[in-house]
Scaffold this motif. Structure first.
Motif, PDB file in Angstrom:
ATOM      1  N   GLU A   1     -16.792   6.383 -13.139  1.00 30.37           N
ATOM      2  CA  GLU A   1     -17.541   7.090 -14.187  1.00 30.37           C
ATOM      3  C   GLU A   1     -18.127   6.092 -15.185  1.00 30.37           C
ATOM      4  OE1 GLU A   1     -18.209  10.469 -15.058  1.00 30.37           O
ATOM      5  OE2 GLU A   1     -17.693  10.905 -12.970  1.00 30.37           O
ATOM      6  N   LYS A   2     -17.384   4.995 -15.400  1.00 27.38           N
ATOM      7  CA  LYS A   2     -17.847   3.974 -16.344  1.00 27.38           C
ATOM      8  C   LYS A   2     -18.690   2.902 -15.673  1.00 27.38           C
ATOM      9  CE  LYS A   2     -15.395   5.227 -20.078  1.00 27.38           C
ATOM     10  NZ  LYS A   2     -15.936   5.412 -21.425  1.00 27.38           N
ATOM     11  N   LYS A   3     -18.908   3.079 -14.362  1.00 30.10           N
ATOM     12  CA  LYS A   3     -19.693   2.117 -13.571  1.00 30.10           C
ATOM     13  C   LYS A   3     -19.139   0.692 -13.699  1.00 30.10           C
ATOM     14  CE  LYS A   3     -23.811   4.963 -13.437  1.00 30.10           C
ATOM     15  NZ  LYS A   3     -23.025   6.132 -12.970  1.00 30.10           N
ATOM     16  N   VAL A   4     -17.824   0.587 -13.638  1.00 25.89           N
ATOM     17  CA  VAL A   4     -17.184  -0.728 -13.712  1.00 25.89           C
ATOM     18  C   VAL A   4     -17.088  -1.302 -12.311  1.00 25.89           C
ATOM     19  CG1 VAL A   4     -15.039  -1.940 -14.289  1.00 25.89           C
ATOM     20  CG2 VAL A   4     -15.804  -0.025 -15.706  1.00 25.89           C
ATOM     21  N   LYS A   5     -17.491  -2.569 -12.155  1.00 26.64           N
ATOM     22  CA  LYS A   5     -17.348  -3.231 -10.852  1.00 26.64           C
ATOM     23  C   LYS A   5     -15.884  -3.652 -10.722  1.00 26.64           C
ATOM     24  CE  LYS A   5     -21.841  -5.130  -9.589  1.00 26.64           C
ATOM     25  NZ  LYS A   5     -22.646  -4.247 -10.420  1.00 26.64           N
ATOM     26  N   TYR A   6     -15.247  -3.226  -9.625  1.00 21.20           N
ATOM     27  CA  TYR A   6     -13.847  -3.603  -9.451  1.00 21.20           C
ATOM     28  C   TYR A   6     -13.545  -3.854  -7.987  1.00 21.20           C
ATOM     29  CZ  TYR A   6     -12.889   1.109  -7.653  1.00 21.20           C
ATOM     30  OH  TYR A   6     -12.888   2.264  -6.893  1.00 21.20           O
ATOM     31  N   GLU A   7     -12.446  -4.579  -7.765  1.00 17.17           N
ATOM     32  CA  GLU A   7     -12.011  -4.847  -6.402  1.00 17.17           C
ATOM     33  C   GLU A   7     -10.870  -3.893  -6.078  1.00 17.17           C
ATOM     34  OE1 GLU A   7     -10.566  -8.847  -5.811  1.00 17.17           O
ATOM     35  OE2 GLU A   7      -9.604  -8.246  -3.923  1.00 17.17           O
ATOM     36  N   HIS A   8     -11.035  -3.166  -4.987  1.00 13.15           N
ATOM     37  CA  HIS A   8     -10.011  -2.208  -4.580  1.00 13.15           C
ATOM     38  C   HIS A   8      -9.100  -2.882  -3.563  1.00 13.15           C
ATOM     39  CE1 HIS A   8      -8.243   1.142  -2.330  1.00 13.15           C
ATOM     40  NE2 HIS A   8      -8.494   1.884  -3.379  1.00 13.15           N
ATOM     41  N   ARG A   9      -7.797  -2.879  -3.842  1.00 14.76           N
ATOM     42  CA  ARG A   9      -6.871  -3.445  -2.853  1.00 14.76           C
ATOM     43  C   ARG A   9      -5.882  -2.367  -2.437  1.00 14.76           C
ATOM     44  NH1 ARG A   9      -5.188  -9.491  -4.847  1.00 14.76           N
ATOM     45  NH2 ARG A   9      -7.282 -10.115  -5.509  1.00 14.76           N
ATOM     46  N   GLU A  10      -5.885  -2.065  -1.167  1.00 11.80           N
ATOM     47  CA  GLU A  10      -5.017  -1.012  -0.640  1.00 11.80           C
ATOM     48  C   GLU A  10      -3.621  -1.579  -0.385  1.00 11.80           C
ATOM     49  OE1 GLU A  10      -6.056   2.022  -0.501  1.00 11.80           O
ATOM     50  OE2 GLU A  10      -4.439   2.978   0.617  1.00 11.80           O
ATOM     51  N   GLU A  11      -2.604  -0.926  -0.954  1.00 14.19           N
ATOM     52  CA  GLU A  11      -1.219  -1.337  -0.765  1.00 14.19           C
ATOM     53  C   GLU A  11      -0.585  -0.523   0.362  1.00 14.19           C
ATOM     54  OE1 GLU A  11       0.975  -3.466  -2.310  1.00 14.19           O
ATOM     55  OE2 GLU A  11      -0.666  -4.400  -3.430  1.00 14.19           O
ATOM     56  N   ASP A  12       0.240  -1.185   1.151  1.00 15.04           N
ATOM     57  CA  ASP A  12       1.004  -0.482   2.180  1.00 15.04           C
ATOM     58  C   ASP A  12       2.371  -0.171   1.574  1.00 15.04           C
ATOM     59  OD1 ASP A  12       2.288  -1.392   5.501  1.00 15.04           O
ATOM     60  OD2 ASP A  12       2.389   0.458   4.330  1.00 15.04           O
ATOM     61  N   LEU A  13       2.449   0.968   0.884  1.00 11.19           N
ATOM     62  CA  LEU A  13       3.668   1.275   0.135  1.00 11.19           C
ATOM     63  C   LEU A  13       4.859   1.554   1.035  1.00 11.19           C
ATOM     64  CD1 LEU A  13       2.652   3.511  -2.891  1.00 11.19           C
ATOM     65  CD2 LEU A  13       2.954   1.055  -2.774  1.00 11.19           C
ATOM     66  N   ILE A  14       4.571   2.040   2.238  1.00  9.54           N
ATOM     67  CA  ILE A  14       5.686   2.446   3.103  1.00  9.54           C
ATOM     68  C   ILE A  14       6.364   1.238   3.733  1.00  9.54           C
ATOM     69  CG2 ILE A  14       6.289   3.764   5.172  1.00  9.54           C
ATOM     70  CD1 ILE A  14       4.218   5.807   4.341  1.00  9.54           C
ATOM     71  N   ASN A  15       5.547   0.288   4.187  1.00  5.47           N
ATOM     72  CA  ASN A  15       6.155  -0.821   4.934  1.00  5.47           C
ATOM     73  C   ASN A  15       6.298  -2.114   4.141  1.00  5.47           C
ATOM     74  OD1 ASN A  15       6.316   0.650   7.432  1.00  5.47           O
ATOM     75  ND2 ASN A  15       4.095   0.489   7.508  1.00  5.47           N
TER      76      ASN A  15
END
Lengths: 234, 220
Positions: free
Chosen positions: B25-39
């Motif tokens: 919504e704020k048009k912020v450039k960000y890096e998305h890092r997906e976590e593997d919470l289960i393993n």
């Protein structure tokens, strides 16, 4: 425009509370810090109180701050509301957004872990349960000691030179902690293990915004004995 | 100094969705890092959120902000020049925060019971779930969004659960639609926003994820 006690209806401030509640204490400290005149109404039986039901139908709990005819509920929300509405005196929350996020984080921790552990010790049914709850509470104290050192940076309070959001959030738990110390024989705030917190606690109790409203420890002890009919209080 | 914004997230999390939507919504450039919470939680997650070891974690120029409601407030305060998310008025703000707390304490806990419990406990949970939705619906009233005419904080706090509603109904074997049609309309309205449509997963995937969780926790 109506007046109550010489104050415009819209500006009149009432607080519905209960004297033993650490959550109510938070809101009273905040109002005192900002020198807000208010009428305090003791609710002895919150579950059956018409006012409480009227102003907080969702949770039926105190504290409830009523500003004019607007109810504000949840102690931390009330403290933030007081900070944002009455601008005299030092701010309760820091001005920097990151520091604000840190302060909010620790107050959530205090409610979700510290208060839950305090309750855990009080309601423990046997020695085994009590030992586990005590261990958890001691962990909370160690973490809060670290937080105090980081946030205070050598000054008197979590908020620095003045009482801030974390001081209010945790300081309100000092009464219940003292009650548990008396019954369990364990010193949770300890001059050697938590030296920062130990000295901070005295400073907090002595503060002009806290002293007049902090419940007497002996009265809290009696209240706990009556409320919690569990093994620790016998 | 160049801004560095990293979001540690896990795709089914209705909490992570909040932070993602706020950043978009704020048009912020960000890096998305997906976590593997289960393993396998990453070293960065454990370093940035040592107390809870949970996502979402927002890392802004190396400094971590934890807890989704706190993150949305932080994002609103840092990137304050566009699209305000929280109301300006302190009383409206207090109300928004009150309902956010209600959603976290009641809706989340009850929602979980619709797929994690059975028998008497499940029946109670289903009744309570409908009551919670009716309470929220009543708070919405006839406004297009919880904050009024603009999409804002409370919409962001609640909308992630919209992707979980079909799964709750499937596993709990009940329907929420008849009693919460206004809320469902609100959900569809929010889904028209790009920030929401690109942050919420397909509800089918949530169903698959719940099956995985049930297996993991040995829940039938």
């Amino acid at each position: 425009m109506g007046l109550i006690n010489g104050v415009n209806n819209d500006e009149y401030v009432r607080l519905l509370g209960a004297w033993p509640s650490p959550f109510v204490l938070r809101t009273r400290i905040a109002l005192n810090l900002k020198r807000v005149p208010y009428e305090y109404l003791e609710e002895e039986d919150t579950l059956n109180s018409e006012s409480v039901l009227n102003y907080n139908p969702v949770h039926k709990q105190i504290p409830i701050l009523i500003h004019g005819n607007k109810p504000i509920r949840e102690s931390l929300n009330i403290v933030m509301y007081v900070d944002e509405t009455w601008l005299s005196g030092p701010p309760i929350l820091p001005s920097d957004p990151f520091d604000r996020a840190v302060a909010r984080f620790w107050d959530v921790y205090i409610d979700e872990h510290c208060f839950t552990s305090i309750n855990g010790v009080a309601v423990a049914k046997d020695e085994e349960e009590r030992k586990m709850a005590i261990a958890k509470l001691e962990q909370c104290m160690a973490l809060l000691e670290e937080t105090f050192q980081e946030c205070s940076k050598g000054r008197g309070f979590f908020g620095g030179d003045n009482i801030g959001f974390i001081d209010i959030g945790f300081g309100s738990m000092l009464g219940p902690l003292k009650v548990l110390e008396k019954f369990s024989g364990v010193k949770f705030i300890h001059p050697e293990n938590t030296p920062g917190l130990f000295n901070w606690a005295d400073r907090f109790y002595a503060h002009e915004a806290v002293k007049p409203v902090m419940p007497d420890t002996e009265k809290l002890v009696e209240f706990a004995r009556l409320k919690f009919n569990t093994s620790i209080f016998k | 100094m160049a801004e560095e914004v990293i979001l540690l997230n896990f795709w089914p999390s209705m909490f992570g969705m909040r932070t993602m939507i706020a950043l978009k919504e704020k048009k912020v450039k960000y890096e998305h890092r997906e976590e593997d919470l289960i393993n396998n939680k990453s070293a960065l997650l454990l370093e940035m959120n040592p107390i809870y070891k949970k996502i979402p974690v927002l890392i802004h120029n190396g400094k971590p902000v934890c807890e989704s409601v706190i993150q949305v407030q932080y994002i609103d305060e840092i990137w304050s020049d566009k699209n305000p998310l929280l109301p300006k008025d302190p009383y409206q703000r207090a109300q928004a925060l009150f309902w956010a707390d209600f959603i976290d304490k009641k809706l989340y806990v009850c929602g979980r019971k619709t797929w994690a419990t059975k028998g008497e406990e499940l029946e109670e949970a289903k009744k309570e779930f409908i009551d919670i939705l009716k309470t929220l619906q009543s708070e919405l009233g006839d406004k297009p969004y919880f904050g009024g005419n603009s999409f804002g904080f409370l919409d962001i706090v609640l909308i992630g659960f919209y992707s979980w509603f079909p799964a709750y109904q499937k596993f709990g074997n009940f329907s929420i639609e008849p009693e919460s049609s206004i809320l469902m309309d609100w959900g569809k309205r929010c889904m028209e926003r790009e920030s929401v449509a690109t942050s919420l997963p397909d509800p089918e995937r949530i169903g698959g994820f719940i099956l995985q969780l049930k297996k993991l926790y040995g829940i039938e």
